[in-house]
Design an enzyme around this catalytic site. Sequence first.
Site, PDB file in Angstrom:
ATOM      1  N   GLY A   1       5.624   9.384  -4.412  1.00  0.00           N
ATOM      2  CA  GLY A   1       5.037  10.464  -3.572  1.00  0.00           C
ATOM      3  C   GLY A   1       5.679  10.464  -2.183  1.00  0.00           C
ATOM      4  N   ALA A   2       6.963  10.449  -2.312  1.00  0.00           N
ATOM      5  CA  ALA A   2       7.535  10.392  -0.923  1.00  0.00           C
ATOM      6  C   ALA A   2       8.209  11.430  -0.360  1.00  0.00           C
ATOM      7  CB  ALA A   2       8.864   9.376  -1.091  1.00  0.00           C
TER       8      ALA A   2
ATOM      9  N   ASP B   1       7.323  12.057 -12.780  1.00  0.00           N
ATOM     10  CA  ASP B   1       5.743  12.320 -12.802  1.00  0.00           C
ATOM     11  C   ASP B   1       5.299  10.817 -13.199  1.00  0.00           C
ATOM     12  OD1 ASP B   1       3.107  12.029 -13.406  1.00  0.00           O
ATOM     13  OD2 ASP B   1       3.271  13.772 -14.994  1.00  0.00           O
TER      14      ASP B   1
ATOM     15  N   SER C   1      -7.513   2.607  -0.742  1.00  0.00           N
ATOM     16  CA  SER C   1      -7.886   3.481   0.458  1.00  0.00           C
ATOM     17  C   SER C   1      -9.386   2.979   0.556  1.00  0.00           C
ATOM     18  CB  SER C   1      -8.213   4.836  -0.288  1.00  0.00           C
ATOM     19  OG  SER C   1      -9.036   5.661   0.696  1.00  0.00           O
TER      20      SER C   1
ATOM     21  N   TYR D   1     -11.716   9.023  -7.635  1.00  0.00           N
ATOM     22  CA  TYR D   1     -11.022   8.492  -6.673  1.00  0.00           C
ATOM     23  C   TYR D   1     -11.048   7.175  -6.087  1.00  0.00           C
ATOM     24  CZ  TYR D   1      -7.878   8.727  -2.351  1.00  0.00           C
ATOM     25  OH  TYR D   1      -6.935   8.492  -1.381  1.00  0.00           O
ATOM     26  N   ALA D   2     -12.510   6.832  -6.056  1.00  0.00           N
ATOM     27  CA  ALA D   2     -12.746   5.594  -5.618  1.00  0.00           C
ATOM     28  C   ALA D   2     -12.649   4.524  -6.758  1.00  0.00           C
ATOM     29  CB  ALA D   2     -14.314   5.537  -5.260  1.00  0.00           C
TER      30      ALA D   2
ATOM     31  N   ALA E   1     -10.407   4.751  -8.891  1.00  0.00           N
ATOM     32  CA  ALA E   1      -8.766   4.440  -9.004  1.00  0.00           C
ATOM     33  C   ALA E   1      -8.215   3.601  -7.815  1.00  0.00           C
ATOM     34  CB  ALA E   1      -8.044   5.554  -8.934  1.00  0.00           C
ATOM     35  N   LYS E   2      -8.895   3.695  -6.645  1.00  0.00           N
ATOM     36  CA  LYS E   2      -8.491   3.070  -5.529  1.00  0.00           C
ATOM     37  C   LYS E   2      -8.972   1.670  -5.487  1.00  0.00           C
ATOM     38  CE  LYS E   2      -5.823   5.759  -3.456  1.00  0.00           C
ATOM     39  NZ  LYS E   2      -4.594   5.793  -3.811  1.00  0.00           N
TER      40      LYS E   2
HETATM   41  P1  NAP Z   1       0.011  13.706   0.228  1.00  0.00           P
HETATM   42  O1  NAP Z   1       0.503  14.348   1.426  1.00  0.00           O
HETATM   43  O2  NAP Z   1      -0.938  14.716  -0.852  1.00  0.00           O
HETATM   44  O3  NAP Z   1       1.168  13.184  -0.671  1.00  0.00           O
HETATM   45  C1  NAP Z   1       1.122  12.547  -2.139  1.00  0.00           C
HETATM   46  C2  NAP Z   1       2.418  13.007  -2.745  1.00  0.00           C
HETATM   47  O4  NAP Z   1       2.387  12.453  -3.912  1.00  0.00           O
HETATM   48  C3  NAP Z   1       2.848  14.308  -2.863  1.00  0.00           C
HETATM   49  O5  NAP Z   1       4.089  14.580  -2.460  1.00  0.00           O
HETATM   50  C4  NAP Z   1       2.670  14.676  -4.369  1.00  0.00           C
HETATM   51  O6  NAP Z   1       3.744  15.642  -4.835  1.00  0.00           O
HETATM   52  C5  NAP Z   1       2.842  13.437  -4.767  1.00  0.00           C
HETATM   53  N1  NAP Z   1       2.459  13.149  -6.291  1.00  0.00           N
HETATM   54  C6  NAP Z   1       1.269  13.858  -6.772  1.00  0.00           C
HETATM   55  N2  NAP Z   1       1.312  13.320  -8.009  1.00  0.00           N
HETATM   56  C7  NAP Z   1       2.016  12.817  -8.561  1.00  0.00           C
HETATM   57  C8  NAP Z   1       2.897  12.316  -9.578  1.00  0.00           C
HETATM   58  N3  NAP Z   1       2.206  12.371 -10.547  1.00  0.00           N
HETATM   59  N4  NAP Z   1       4.091  11.820  -9.837  1.00  0.00           N
HETATM   60  C9  NAP Z   1       4.907  11.558  -8.570  1.00  0.00           C
HETATM   61  N5  NAP Z   1       4.290  12.276  -7.311  1.00  0.00           N
HETATM   62  C10 NAP Z   1       3.197  12.546  -7.302  1.00  0.00           C
HETATM   63  O7  NAP Z   1      -0.995  12.515   0.408  1.00  0.00           O
HETATM   64  P2  NAP Z   1      -1.088  11.251   1.382  1.00  0.00           P
HETATM   65  O8  NAP Z   1      -2.219  11.720   2.334  1.00  0.00           O
HETATM   66  O9  NAP Z   1       0.268  11.171   2.141  1.00  0.00           O
HETATM   67  O10 NAP Z   1      -1.326  10.140   0.335  1.00  0.00           O
HETATM   68  C11 NAP Z   1      -0.402   9.142  -0.038  1.00  0.00           C
HETATM   69  C12 NAP Z   1      -1.387   8.117  -0.572  1.00  0.00           C
HETATM   70  O11 NAP Z   1      -2.121   7.644   0.315  1.00  0.00           O
HETATM   71  C13 NAP Z   1      -2.238   8.454  -1.877  1.00  0.00           C
HETATM   72  O12 NAP Z   1      -1.947   7.617  -2.814  1.00  0.00           O
HETATM   73  C14 NAP Z   1      -3.451   8.509  -1.222  1.00  0.00           C
HETATM   74  O13 NAP Z   1      -4.547   8.573  -2.308  1.00  0.00           O
HETATM   75  C15 NAP Z   1      -3.672   7.566  -0.112  1.00  0.00           C
HETATM   76  N6  NAP Z   1      -4.430   7.673   1.129  1.00  0.00           N
HETATM   77  C16 NAP Z   1      -4.182   8.709   1.658  1.00  0.00           C
HETATM   78  C17 NAP Z   1      -5.203   8.873   2.808  1.00  0.00           C
HETATM   79  C18 NAP Z   1      -5.247   9.983   3.950  1.00  0.00           C
HETATM   80  O14 NAP Z   1      -5.984   9.863   4.570  1.00  0.00           O
HETATM   81  N7  NAP Z   1      -4.169  10.679   3.902  1.00  0.00           N
HETATM   82  C19 NAP Z   1      -6.274   7.549   2.855  1.00  0.00           C
HETATM   83  C20 NAP Z   1      -6.353   6.697   2.060  1.00  0.00           C
HETATM   84  C21 NAP Z   1      -5.294   6.545   1.109  1.00  0.00           C
HETATM   85  P3  NAP Z   1       3.189  17.396  -4.795  1.00  0.00           P
HETATM   86  O15 NAP Z   1       3.152  17.741  -3.362  1.00  0.00           O
HETATM   87  O16 NAP Z   1       4.096  17.846  -5.715  1.00  0.00           O
HETATM   88  O17 NAP Z   1       1.758  16.992  -5.487  1.00  0.00           O
END
Ligand code: NAP
Length: 250
Positions: free
Chosen positions: A10-11, A60, A139, A151-152, A154-155
């Site tokens: 997810g980078a 994926d 999370s 989501y909860a 999963a986390k």
């Molecule tokens: P984000 O901006 O939505 O980025 C997530 C990335 O994961 C996107 O580039 C997405 O690709 C990619 N992804 C989704 N499904 C995938 C798959 N099946 N295989 C490979 N890549 C995939 O989210 P973020 O906020 O940076 O979150 C990153 C992590 O931190 C997540 O696990 C999230 O649950 C966790 N988190 C975030 C927060 C927050 O406040 N932001 C808080 C707690 C935890 P696409 O763009 O192509 O969909």
Amino acid sequence: MAERVAVVSGAARGIGAAVAKRLASDGLAVGVLDLDAASCADTVSAITDAGGNAVALGADVANEESVAAAVTQLEAELGAPTIVVNNAGILRDNLLFKMSVEDWDSVLGVHLRGAFLLTRAVQKYMVEQKFGRIVNMSSTSALGNRGQANYAAAKAGMQGFTKTLAFELGKFGVTANAIAPGFIVTDMTAATAERVGMPFDDFQKANAAQIPVQRVGRPEDIAHTASFLVSEGAGFVSGQVIYVAGGPRD
Ligand code: NAP
């Protein structure tokens, strides 16, 4: 010592992009993994422009063959990965009575099955090299959050997965830890603001007011913690969940 190789899922953007850039600036070669290799271009060029070493991997994480192919490509292009950051994630929020089976399965699939598949694919290199670092993105929602049963679950599952890996792999020099972010400014939280019908700025201000340090988090806050957890010196820190939320949330 040969350059260590990390893979961050997810980078392409958000937290994963910040983690990938930070690990590269710490001196690691980085596999920048996301659904579409083309979407990783910005993260990869930010790393290579700064003199680092990175490759884009389209996969994926919920698909076994796709993960295996990405890891094979990474090994061929940068070397065997011994550091993994399971960060890929999606949201499909809804109250339980409106949550579809697909909403449930897709969230559990990306977060939990994805972390399982990618970690299982790279653990053999860690065991061979008697060194490994696993960081799983949990999370604060692991503690329960309205509208996020999938989501909860999963986390919270990520935390149990992490602790089990710590037990199983410790004797091979491998640590496993989880980071549980609070509110971080990314596309994910922007989408949540949109869903609840609030301008993102107002949504951030409302959240900041509830956070002890009185600000929202940035992807770099998470990258800093990941940098510590994957460092050589953090070898005695394992099976932990670090809440990076501007206050205590566990
Ligand atoms: P984000 O901006 O939505 O980025 C997530 C990335 O994961 C996107 O580039 C997405 O690709 C990619 N992804 C989704 N499904 C995938 C798959 N099946 N295989 C490979 N890549 C995939 O989210 P973020 O906020 O940076 O979150 C990153 C992590 O931190 C997540 O696990 C999230 O649950 C966790 N988190 C975030 C927060 C927050 O406040 N932001 C808080 C707690 C935890 P696409 O763009 O192509 O969909």
